[in-house]
Design a protein around this motif. Structure first.
Motif, PDB file in Angstrom:
ATOM      1  N   ARG A  60       0.813  -1.221   0.000  1.00 43.74           N
ATOM      2  CA  ARG A  60       0.000   0.000   0.000  1.00 43.74           C
ATOM      3  C   ARG A  60       0.843   1.266   0.000  1.00 43.74           C
ATOM      4  O   ARG A  60       0.428   2.305  -0.485  1.00 43.74           O
ATOM      5  CB  ARG A  60      -0.875   0.044   1.255  1.00 43.74           C
ATOM      6  CG  ARG A  60      -2.008  -0.932   1.243  1.00 43.74           C
ATOM      7  CD  ARG A  60      -2.935  -0.610   2.398  1.00 43.74           C
ATOM      8  NE  ARG A  60      -4.078  -1.493   2.427  1.00 43.74           N
ATOM      9  CZ  ARG A  60      -5.122  -1.324   3.207  1.00 43.74           C
ATOM     10  NH1 ARG A  60      -5.158  -0.322   4.039  1.00 43.74           N
ATOM     11  NH2 ARG A  60      -6.128  -2.158   3.173  1.00 43.74           N
ATOM     12  N   CYS A  61       2.014   1.189   0.613  1.00 41.95           N
ATOM     13  CA  CYS A  61       2.851   2.383   0.806  1.00 41.95           C
ATOM     14  C   CYS A  61       3.259   2.979  -0.544  1.00 41.95           C
ATOM     15  O   CYS A  61       3.712   2.267  -1.436  1.00 41.95           O
ATOM     16  CB  CYS A  61       4.086   2.013   1.619  1.00 41.95           C
ATOM     17  SG  CYS A  61       5.244   3.381   1.817  1.00 41.95           S
ATOM     18  N   VAL A  62       3.095   4.302  -0.665  1.00 42.09           N
ATOM     19  CA  VAL A  62       3.463   4.988  -1.910  1.00 42.09           C
ATOM     20  C   VAL A  62       4.742   5.806  -1.733  1.00 42.09           C
ATOM     21  O   VAL A  62       5.078   6.647  -2.571  1.00 42.09           O
ATOM     22  CB  VAL A  62       2.317   5.895  -2.415  1.00 42.09           C
ATOM     23  CG1 VAL A  62       1.132   5.055  -2.851  1.00 42.09           C
ATOM     24  CG2 VAL A  62       1.895   6.909  -1.351  1.00 42.09           C
ATOM     25  N   MET A  63       5.442   5.592  -0.603  1.00 40.55           N
ATOM     26  CA  MET A  63       6.742   6.240  -0.337  1.00 40.55           C
ATOM     27  C   MET A  63       6.628   7.765  -0.374  1.00 40.55           C
ATOM     28  O   MET A  63       7.529   8.449  -0.855  1.00 40.55           O
ATOM     29  CB  MET A  63       7.802   5.756  -1.342  1.00 40.55           C
ATOM     30  CG  MET A  63       7.997   4.254  -1.364  1.00 40.55           C
ATOM     31  SD  MET A  63       8.816   3.677   0.142  1.00 40.55           S
ATOM     32  CE  MET A  63       8.480   1.908   0.073  1.00 40.55           C
ATOM     33  N   GLY A  96       6.599   9.735   2.256  1.00 35.76           N
ATOM     34  CA  GLY A  96       7.505  10.300   3.257  1.00 35.76           C
ATOM     35  C   GLY A  96       6.837  11.106   4.355  1.00 35.76           C
ATOM     36  O   GLY A  96       7.518  11.662   5.222  1.00 35.76           O
ATOM     37  N   ILE A  97       5.511  11.193   4.353  1.00 40.54           N
ATOM     38  CA  ILE A  97       4.822  11.973   5.395  1.00 40.54           C
ATOM     39  C   ILE A  97       5.155  11.420   6.787  1.00 40.54           C
ATOM     40  O   ILE A  97       5.391  12.172   7.736  1.00 40.54           O
ATOM     41  CB  ILE A  97       3.292  11.964   5.149  1.00 40.54           C
ATOM     42  CG1 ILE A  97       2.967  12.786   3.914  1.00 40.54           C
ATOM     43  CG2 ILE A  97       2.535  12.497   6.368  1.00 40.54           C
ATOM     44  CD1 ILE A  97       1.513  12.711   3.480  1.00 40.54           C
ATOM     45  N   CYS A  98       5.201  10.112   6.903  1.00 35.77           N
ATOM     46  CA  CYS A  98       5.500   9.496   8.208  1.00 35.77           C
ATOM     47  C   CYS A  98       6.867   9.931   8.730  1.00 35.77           C
ATOM     48  O   CYS A  98       7.057  10.121   9.940  1.00 35.77           O
ATOM     49  CB  CYS A  98       5.416   7.978   8.106  1.00 35.77           C
ATOM     50  SG  CYS A  98       6.351   7.296   6.715  1.00 35.77           S
ATOM     51  N   LEU A 153      -1.994   9.980   9.778  1.00 36.72           N
ATOM     52  CA  LEU A 153      -1.503  10.830   8.696  1.00 36.72           C
ATOM     53  C   LEU A 153      -1.152  10.064   7.431  1.00 36.72           C
ATOM     54  O   LEU A 153      -1.076  10.648   6.353  1.00 36.72           O
ATOM     55  CB  LEU A 153      -0.277  11.614   9.173  1.00 36.72           C
ATOM     56  CG  LEU A 153      -0.596  12.761  10.133  1.00 36.72           C
ATOM     57  CD1 LEU A 153       0.685  13.412  10.613  1.00 36.72           C
ATOM     58  CD2 LEU A 153      -1.479  13.800   9.464  1.00 36.72           C
ATOM     59  N   CYS A 154      -0.926   8.787   7.552  1.00 42.13           N
ATOM     60  CA  CYS A 154      -0.568   8.014   6.362  1.00 42.13           C
ATOM     61  C   CYS A 154      -1.752   8.005   5.387  1.00 42.13           C
ATOM     62  O   CYS A 154      -2.839   7.541   5.724  1.00 42.13           O
ATOM     63  CB  CYS A 154      -0.209   6.575   6.751  1.00 42.13           C
ATOM     64  SG  CYS A 154       0.084   5.551   5.292  1.00 42.13           S
ATOM     65  N   PRO A 155      -1.574   8.525   4.171  1.00 40.88           N
ATOM     66  CA  PRO A 155      -2.702   8.655   3.239  1.00 40.88           C
ATOM     67  C   PRO A 155      -3.212   7.332   2.691  1.00 40.88           C
ATOM     68  O   PRO A 155      -4.307   7.284   2.118  1.00 40.88           O
ATOM     69  CB  PRO A 155      -2.125   9.532   2.125  1.00 40.88           C
ATOM     70  CG  PRO A 155      -0.653   9.303   2.174  1.00 40.88           C
ATOM     71  CD  PRO A 155      -0.324   9.057   3.610  1.00 40.88           C
ATOM     72  N   THR A 156      -2.427   6.276   2.826  1.00 50.18           N
ATOM     73  CA  THR A 156      -2.843   4.991   2.247  1.00 50.18           C
ATOM     74  C   THR A 156      -3.140   3.934   3.318  1.00 50.18           C
ATOM     75  O   THR A 156      -3.302   2.759   2.993  1.00 50.18           O
ATOM     76  CB  THR A 156      -1.723   4.455   1.327  1.00 50.18           C
ATOM     77  OG1 THR A 156      -0.516   4.325   2.097  1.00 50.18           O
ATOM     78  CG2 THR A 156      -1.484   5.383   0.168  1.00 50.18           C
ATOM     79  N   GLU A 157      -3.186   4.370   4.585  1.00 52.00           N
ATOM     80  CA  GLU A 157      -3.472   3.459   5.702  1.00 52.00           C
ATOM     81  C   GLU A 157      -2.551   2.239   5.680  1.00 52.00           C
ATOM     82  O   GLU A 157      -2.990   1.102   5.865  1.00 52.00           O
ATOM     83  CB  GLU A 157      -4.946   3.047   5.691  1.00 52.00           C
ATOM     84  CG  GLU A 157      -5.880   4.249   5.852  1.00 52.00           C
ATOM     85  CD  GLU A 157      -7.347   3.861   5.887  1.00 52.00           C
ATOM     86  OE1 GLU A 157      -7.660   2.691   5.605  1.00 52.00           O
ATOM     87  OE2 GLU A 157      -8.162   4.741   6.190  1.00 52.00           O
ATOM     88  N   SER A 158      -1.287   2.518   5.440  1.00 48.21           N
ATOM     89  CA  SER A 158      -0.300   1.432   5.361  1.00 48.21           C
ATOM     90  C   SER A 158       0.224   1.006   6.720  1.00 48.21           C
ATOM     91  O   SER A 158       0.808  -0.070   6.848  1.00 48.21           O
ATOM     92  CB  SER A 158       0.905   1.891   4.521  1.00 48.21           C
ATOM     93  OG  SER A 158       0.506   2.281   3.253  1.00 48.21           O
ATOM     94  N   LEU A 159       0.083   1.870   7.722  1.00 49.66           N
ATOM     95  CA  LEU A 159       0.739   1.638   9.007  1.00 49.66           C
ATOM     96  C   LEU A 159      -0.265   1.138  10.044  1.00 49.66           C
ATOM     97  O   LEU A 159      -1.372   1.673  10.161  1.00 49.66           O
ATOM     98  CB  LEU A 159       1.390   2.942   9.503  1.00 49.66           C
ATOM     99  CG  LEU A 159       2.456   3.504   8.554  1.00 49.66           C
ATOM    100  CD1 LEU A 159       2.790   4.935   8.910  1.00 49.66           C
ATOM    101  CD2 LEU A 159       3.704   2.629   8.591  1.00 49.66           C
ATOM    102  N   THR A 160       0.163   0.123  10.799  1.00 50.04           N
ATOM    103  CA  THR A 160      -0.732  -0.411  11.843  1.00 50.04           C
ATOM    104  C   THR A 160       0.070  -0.726  13.102  1.00 50.04           C
ATOM    105  O   THR A 160       1.264  -1.041  13.057  1.00 50.04           O
ATOM    106  CB  THR A 160      -1.432  -1.710  11.396  1.00 50.04           C
ATOM    107  OG1 THR A 160      -0.443  -2.636  10.939  1.00 50.04           O
ATOM    108  CG2 THR A 160      -2.438  -1.453  10.310  1.00 50.04           C
TER     109      THR A 160
HETATM  110  S1  SF4 Z   1       2.995   7.991   5.123  1.00 48.00           S
HETATM  111 FE1  SF4 Z   1       2.243   5.958   4.564  1.00 48.00          FE
HETATM  112  S2  SF4 Z   1       2.349   5.921   2.331  1.00 48.00           S
HETATM  113 FE2  SF4 Z   1       3.632   7.619   3.011  1.00 48.00          FE
HETATM  114  S3  SF4 Z   1       5.691   6.721   3.173  1.00 48.00           S
HETATM  115 FE3  SF4 Z   1       4.749   6.573   5.192  1.00 48.00          FE
HETATM  116  S4  SF4 Z   1       3.821   4.538   5.238  1.00 48.00           S
HETATM  117 FE4  SF4 Z   1       4.232   5.006   3.099  1.00 48.00          FE
END
Ligand code: SF4
Ligand code: SF4
Length: 127
Positions: free
Chosen positions: A77-80, A82-84, A117-124
């Motif tokens: 899901r992560c689109v890299m 960098g917001i995180c 804040l992750c726009p793609t809900e990749s983090l849990t």
């Molecule tokens: S904020 Fe979410 S989508 Fe963006 S880099 Fe981090 S984990 Fe990936």
């Protein structure tokens, strides 16, 4: 080893951590502490002999969860974006020279700043 420590109401006002440090002679790094009137939660990091510390908490009736991978990321899901990496207070995320967002989950203190804040809900976080 990082651990989540859940202290029940009857022990909240006791010097539990000091007592365990003195008895085990193992240093405990407090990474996050949340104290309420009827309970306390802590994230601690213990570099050496963490098994002794875990046992000492449990012998006092305190729940301990090992945090082997505090935060998880779904790479599909992560689109890299960098917001995180901009919001994390302990530098879990680093942007590499080729613009890939690298992650060292072991540094995470479970503040949960990055989750929303992750726009793609990749983090849990499981805890
Ligand atoms: S904020 Fe979410 S989508 Fe963006 S880099 Fe981090 S984990 Fe990936
Ligand atoms: S939960 Fe907090 S410490 Fe953990 S990776 Fe996210 S922002 Fe960083």
């Amino acid at each position: 080893m990082k651990m989540k420590i859940q202290i029940p109401a009857n022990l909240v006002r006791k010097p539990i951590v000091s007592d365990i440090v003195l008895k085990t002679k193992v240093l405990i790094n407090l990474e996050k502490v949340n104290i309420e009137t009827n309970k306390a939660d802590m994230i601690v990091d213990v570099k050496d002999e963490w098994e002794d510390v875990k046992k000492a908490f449990e012998e006092r009736g305190i729940k301990v969860d090992l945090l082997k991978e505090p935060i998880k990321r779904r790479l599909d899901r992560c689109v890299m974006c960098g917001i995180c990496s901009m919001i994390c207070p302990v530098d879990v995320f680093k942007i590499s020279e080729d613009w890939e967002v690298k992650m060292d989950s072991s540094r995470c203190i479970i503040c949960k700043n990055c989750i929303d804040l992750c726009p793609t809900e990749s983090l849990t976080i499981d805890y």
